[in-house]
Design an enzyme around this catalytic site. Structure first.
Site, PDB file in Angstrom:
ATOM      1  N   SER A 131       0.821  -1.213   0.000  1.00 38.15           N
ATOM      2  CA  SER A 131       0.000   0.000   0.000  1.00 38.15           C
ATOM      3  C   SER A 131       0.856   1.265   0.000  1.00 38.15           C
ATOM      4  CB  SER A 131      -0.941   0.001   1.210  1.00 38.15           C
ATOM      5  OG  SER A 131      -0.205  -0.037   2.424  1.00 38.15           O
ATOM      6  N   PHE A 132       1.925   1.288   0.799  1.00 35.88           N
ATOM      7  CA  PHE A 132       2.780   2.471   0.882  1.00 35.88           C
ATOM      8  C   PHE A 132       3.580   2.660  -0.398  1.00 35.88           C
ATOM      9  CE2 PHE A 132       6.385   4.835   3.068  1.00 35.88           C
ATOM     10  CZ  PHE A 132       5.639   5.957   3.336  1.00 35.88           C
ATOM     11  N   GLU A 186      11.988   2.615   7.452  1.00 37.40           N
ATOM     12  CA  GLU A 186      12.412   2.992   8.797  1.00 37.40           C
ATOM     13  C   GLU A 186      12.425   1.746   9.681  1.00 37.40           C
ATOM     14  OE1 GLU A 186      11.055   6.072  12.390  1.00 37.40           O
ATOM     15  OE2 GLU A 186       9.877   5.930  10.543  1.00 37.40           O
ATOM     16  N   GLU A 190      21.069  17.591  12.888  1.00 43.48           N
ATOM     17  CA  GLU A 190      20.448  17.435  14.201  1.00 43.48           C
ATOM     18  C   GLU A 190      21.499  16.891  15.165  1.00 43.48           C
ATOM     19  OE1 GLU A 190      18.449  13.035  13.417  1.00 43.48           O
ATOM     20  OE2 GLU A 190      17.295  14.822  12.925  1.00 43.48           O
ATOM     21  N   HIS A 199      14.946  10.324  15.519  1.00 44.94           N
ATOM     22  CA  HIS A 199      15.762   9.444  14.705  1.00 44.94           C
ATOM     23  C   HIS A 199      16.684   8.577  15.556  1.00 44.94           C
ATOM     24  CE1 HIS A 199      15.377  12.359  11.061  1.00 44.94           C
ATOM     25  NE2 HIS A 199      14.409  11.468  11.081  1.00 44.94           N
TER      26      HIS A 199
END
Length: 298
Positions: free
Chosen positions: A19-20, A99, A217, A255
């Site tokens: 789906s993604f 991820e 970051e 993250h």
């Protein structure tokens, strides 16, 4: 010009029937990206959106279509193998959106890719976009999940660990009338394929890129390495932003790679070093584009 990809890049999507993967493959098609193949084991012979052939393996897809770039939308337990399958098939640019890939898996991937001709972007990244030359920048190459409607063809390169902050910087630039050569989300995991420094070098060598936004970051020293290289080697104006100024030491924030370890891992230290290296530092995310334009003299 731009970097890494352009309107002629031939893209395949691993995990195109999920789906993604399907949703973002369609958005890339709609943007005019040359999506030439999909890969889902057991689905060979089918077509995505009635136009894109699906293959069982990346090797078959590359052989039949000449694809040179891959977007990986594969669940975390299988994503490392998907990366290596693309590398083994000779795909030049492998962009892993997934991820949550285990660190040990990425250590294995990093070692297996040593000496390879393939470049990995990500994992845990939004991908990259080189806006097109058509109306509303249509016809560009969109690999990943970045919303193409905020992009505009132009002369600013954007590199970021954060997907959301990538979108924010691009949106600000576009609203002010400044387009992008290429925007690259390198991902926030502790082990990734391409660093800030890698992308800065490419932007520095790209005639189309006239100015750069670098977004980092807390955690690691990649931004510091890039800034120190830029001080000695890059003559193009750079604006930077470092997220995580209020993060407590020793605690992972967002993250997987965003954890303060050494002295140069903190937001304050990174901001200080960037400024010492001649990079204009934005104090808030809302100031990224205006900070660049001031440094650029626009």
């Amino acid at each position: 010009m731009a970097i890494l990809v352009d309107e002629n890049t031939k893209l395949l999507v691993q995990g195109i029937t999920g789906s993604f993967g399907a949703r973002h493959a369609q958005l890339s098609l709609d943007y005019g990206t040359k999506l030439v193949a999909g890969v889902t084991p057991g689905k060979a012979g089918q077509k995505f959106a009635n136009v894109v052939p699906i293959f069982d393996t990346v090797e078959q897809a590359v052989k039949e279509t000449g694809a040179t770039a891959s977007a990986i939308f594969v669940p975390p337990p299988f994503a490392a193998d998907a990366i290596l399958e693309a590398v083994d098939a000779g795909v030049e640019l492998v962009v892993c959106i997934t991820e949550g890939i285990p660190v040990m898996d990425m250590m294995r991937v990093k070692e297996a890719m040593r000496g390879s001709k393939s470049r990995l972007i990500g994992p845990n990244c939004p991908g990259l976009v080189t806006p097109g030359l058509g109306e509303k920048s249509h016809g560009g190459c969109r690999i990943g999940i970045t919303p193409s409607q905020i992009c505009k063809r132009g002369n600013v390169g954007v590199v970021s660990r954060s997907g959301t902050l990538t979108y924010e910087a691009v949106f600000q630039l576009t609203q002010l009338g400044y387009g992008q050569s290429t925007l690259v989300g390198i991902g926030g995991d502790p082990i990734n394929g391409t660093s800030h420094l890698d992308v800065l070098e490419m932007f520095n060598n790209d005639p189309e890129t006239e100015a750069i936004i670098l977004i980092g970051e807390i955690g690691g020293n990649a931004e510091v390495e890039a800034a120190r290289w830029a001080k000695e080697n890059c003559k193009k104006p750079i604006a930077g932003f470092i997220a995580g100024a209020t993060a407590p030491p020793g605690r992972r924030m967002g993250h997987a790679g965003a954890i303060v370890g050494g002295e140069e891992d903190t937001a304050q230290a990174k901001k200080r070093i960037l400024a010492e290296c001649g990079i204009a530092v934005a104090e808030t995310p809302s100031d990224m584009a205006t900070t660049l334009l001031e440094r650029w003299g626009k």
